[in-house]
Design a protein around this motif. Sequence first.
Motif: not given
Lengths: 113, 111
Positions: A33, A90, A94, A102, A104-106, B34, B36, B41-44, B46, B97, B99, B101
Motif C-alpha cells: 500500500y 507511508f 500485509s 499492516l 509500515f515503513g518509516a 483496528f 493503530y 516521528n515513528e510509523a503507525p 497495530l 487487506n 484499511l 483510516f
Amino acid sequence: EAAVTQSPRNKVTVTGGNVTLSCRQTNSHNYMYWYRQDTGHGLRLIHYSYGAGNLQIGDVPDGYKATRTTQEDFFLLLELASPSQTSLYFCASSDRDSKNTLYFGAGTRLSVL
Amino acid sequence: GDSVTQTEGLVTLTEGLPVMLNCTYQTAYSTFLFWYVQHLNEAPKLLLKSSTDNKRTEHQGFHATLHKSSSSFHLQKSSAQLSDSALYYCAPMPNYNVLYFGSGTKLTVEP
C-alpha cells in the motif's frame, strides 16, 4: 518482525518535477500500500496492490501512478509534482498470514516547492 | 474517510485519568476493526483489532469492544501514562487487506 523499507527518507523537488518513491518488503506479503499522511486528514490510501503487476486505486489517486514490479517492490510515481503533494508518505504490507495486520515503513517526507 | 468517525482533533489528559477515544463506522465496514498507534516521528503500528461482536480485546493496557449494533469500537484505558501520548487511528477493514483510516486523534498526557 516484518520489514518494510522506504527510500528516500526525505526528498525535496520543485513544482513540475518527477519523483519516484520506493518501497521494499521482505515479508513475502502479497498486499502492499501507499498512504499519505496530512494533519487533519489522517492516513489516506493512494494505491495498493495484491501482487506483482497488479494495481488498485485507493481514495486519493489523482496525480499519482504506482507500479508493483515484484512481490517485494512497490513504487509511487509523481510525474508532475505539485505543492499539494507535499506530505509524509507511508508504504505498508500485509496479507492473511499476518492476520491482516499492516506493517509500515518509516515514511518518506516529500516537499514540493 | 467517511467510513469511520473518531473523536476529533486533540485530547489532553492528566496522567492517571482514564482514556476513552471514540470510533464509529459505517455498517458496511464492519468485517474487521483496528486501532493503530503512531508515536512522534515513528510509523503507525497495530495496537489491537477485533472481528468478533461484543468481545473485549486487550493489548498493552488498552481495550476495546466491537459493538456491531451501535457500529462502535471505542478505545479505552483505565489510567493514562505519559508514554501513551501519540496519534491514534481507528481503521475498519470492509474487505480483506484494505484499511480505511479515520482522521486520527492526538492524545497528549500531561503530568
